[in-house]
Write an enzyme that holds these catalytic residues in place. Sequence first.
Site, PDB file in Angstrom:
ATOM      1  N   LYS A 176       0.848  -1.195   0.000  1.00 26.84           N
ATOM      2  CA  LYS A 176       0.000   0.000   0.000  1.00 26.84           C
ATOM      3  C   LYS A 176       0.883   1.244   0.000  1.00 26.84           C
ATOM      4  O   LYS A 176       1.760   1.395   0.845  1.00 26.84           O
ATOM      5  CB  LYS A 176      -0.880  -0.016   1.251  1.00 26.84           C
ATOM      6  CG  LYS A 176      -1.743  -1.281   1.341  1.00 26.84           C
ATOM      7  CD  LYS A 176      -2.403  -1.444   2.689  1.00 26.84           C
ATOM      8  CE  LYS A 176      -1.446  -1.778   3.794  1.00 26.84           C
ATOM      9  NZ  LYS A 176      -2.093  -2.074   5.082  1.00 26.84           N
ATOM     10  N   THR A 208      -7.186   9.147   9.093  1.00 30.05           N
ATOM     11  CA  THR A 208      -7.009   7.883   8.371  1.00 30.05           C
ATOM     12  C   THR A 208      -6.684   6.747   9.334  1.00 30.05           C
ATOM     13  O   THR A 208      -6.078   5.751   8.956  1.00 30.05           O
ATOM     14  CB  THR A 208      -5.862   8.003   7.338  1.00 30.05           C
ATOM     15  OG1 THR A 208      -4.701   8.462   8.039  1.00 30.05           O
ATOM     16  CG2 THR A 208      -6.209   8.949   6.219  1.00 30.05           C
ATOM     17  N   GLY A 210      -6.803   3.503  11.131  1.00 27.10           N
ATOM     18  CA  GLY A 210      -7.471   2.222  10.873  1.00 27.10           C
ATOM     19  C   GLY A 210      -7.655   1.874   9.405  1.00 27.10           C
ATOM     20  O   GLY A 210      -8.329   0.884   9.089  1.00 27.10           O
ATOM     21  N   THR A 211      -7.056   2.636   8.510  1.00 23.77           N
ATOM     22  CA  THR A 211      -7.249   2.326   7.080  1.00 23.77           C
ATOM     23  C   THR A 211      -6.674   0.948   6.727  1.00 23.77           C
ATOM     24  O   THR A 211      -7.265   0.215   5.931  1.00 23.77           O
ATOM     25  CB  THR A 211      -6.589   3.385   6.161  1.00 23.77           C
ATOM     26  OG1 THR A 211      -5.331   3.722   6.706  1.00 23.77           O
ATOM     27  CG2 THR A 211      -7.436   4.625   6.033  1.00 23.77           C
ATOM     28  N   GLY A 212      -5.522   0.596   7.328  1.00 15.92           N
ATOM     29  CA  GLY A 212      -4.884  -0.690   7.019  1.00 15.92           C
ATOM     30  C   GLY A 212      -5.729  -1.864   7.474  1.00 15.92           C
ATOM     31  O   GLY A 212      -5.931  -2.837   6.743  1.00 15.92           O
ATOM     32  N   CYS A 213      -6.262  -1.750   8.708  1.00 14.35           N
ATOM     33  CA  CYS A 213      -7.118  -2.822   9.254  1.00 14.35           C
ATOM     34  C   CYS A 213      -8.360  -2.956   8.393  1.00 14.35           C
ATOM     35  O   CYS A 213      -8.789  -4.068   8.044  1.00 14.35           O
ATOM     36  CB  CYS A 213      -7.557  -2.485  10.685  1.00 14.35           C
ATOM     37  SG  CYS A 213      -6.198  -2.142  11.800  1.00 14.35           S
TER      38      CYS A 213
END
Length: 270
Positions: A176, A208, A210-213
Amino acid sequence: MKPKSKILIIAGSDSSGGAGIQADIKTITSLGGYAMTAITAVTSQNTTGVNSIMPVNYKEISKQIEFTCRDIQPDAIKIGMLHSSKVINSVLSSLEKIKVNKIVLDPVMVAKGGTRLIDKNSTEMLKKKMLNKVSLITPNIPEAEIITKTKINSKEDMIFAANILLNLGAKNVLIKGGHLKKQNIIDVFVNKKEISIFKNKKINTKNTHGTGCTLSSAITAYFACGKTLKKSCEMAIKYVNEAIASRPNYGKGHGPINHLNSIEIKRRFL
Ligand code: PXL
């Protein structure tokens, strides 16, 4: 509506509700899946940072996984925060017992504010023992740099690092690109047969958290109901982008995104 798939989430709890298990459950639920959980750690945090982390004992983590799955077999698993090598070993041994083929690993290492969520030895364990057991690994740039021991400043560097991950045994890789200081965000999906580049306009916001989770859970939700991994990544990136665009602006720090963006709530409940 009945759930379209059953998903087990193995991850840490974020008391602020934007990342971790909370983001995972919200995402999977709003995409029509049935979420089950094995909690690896309990964090106390808010949008300004992590206050404390209480690890859950590795035996208890394995019990949550095995006892839950003995009764309801998941279609897919999403793995997030695994804070120590003992936890990684224990999760690996439980995964062998429950025999689920579709596994998405988000190699969580550091929270937005810079707090480490995994100890140093565990990074090597993730790389040596877990990378080759999962269907997809979804590192961000700092995580990909740590695992591959390279510097990433461009799309070409991302593809190079993704190929190192394939050579280390990964089957599919999504790196990402949100951490690169560019106007467009580039995410790179790679396996032995194909390279796909997803390009989206960067939305300018500090909210942003928590975008990865959220992304890895959305990928798991689509993958669980039969979409290919490439299609699942494409659809999940769109879901996260729309969730960032409609963020609620909560808290004084890095606020959460809008996990509810994909669902319509019946007027009579509002
Ligand atoms: O976004 C990474 C992450 C994963 N898991 C937990 C977290 C965070 C970030 O804050 O709190 C529990």
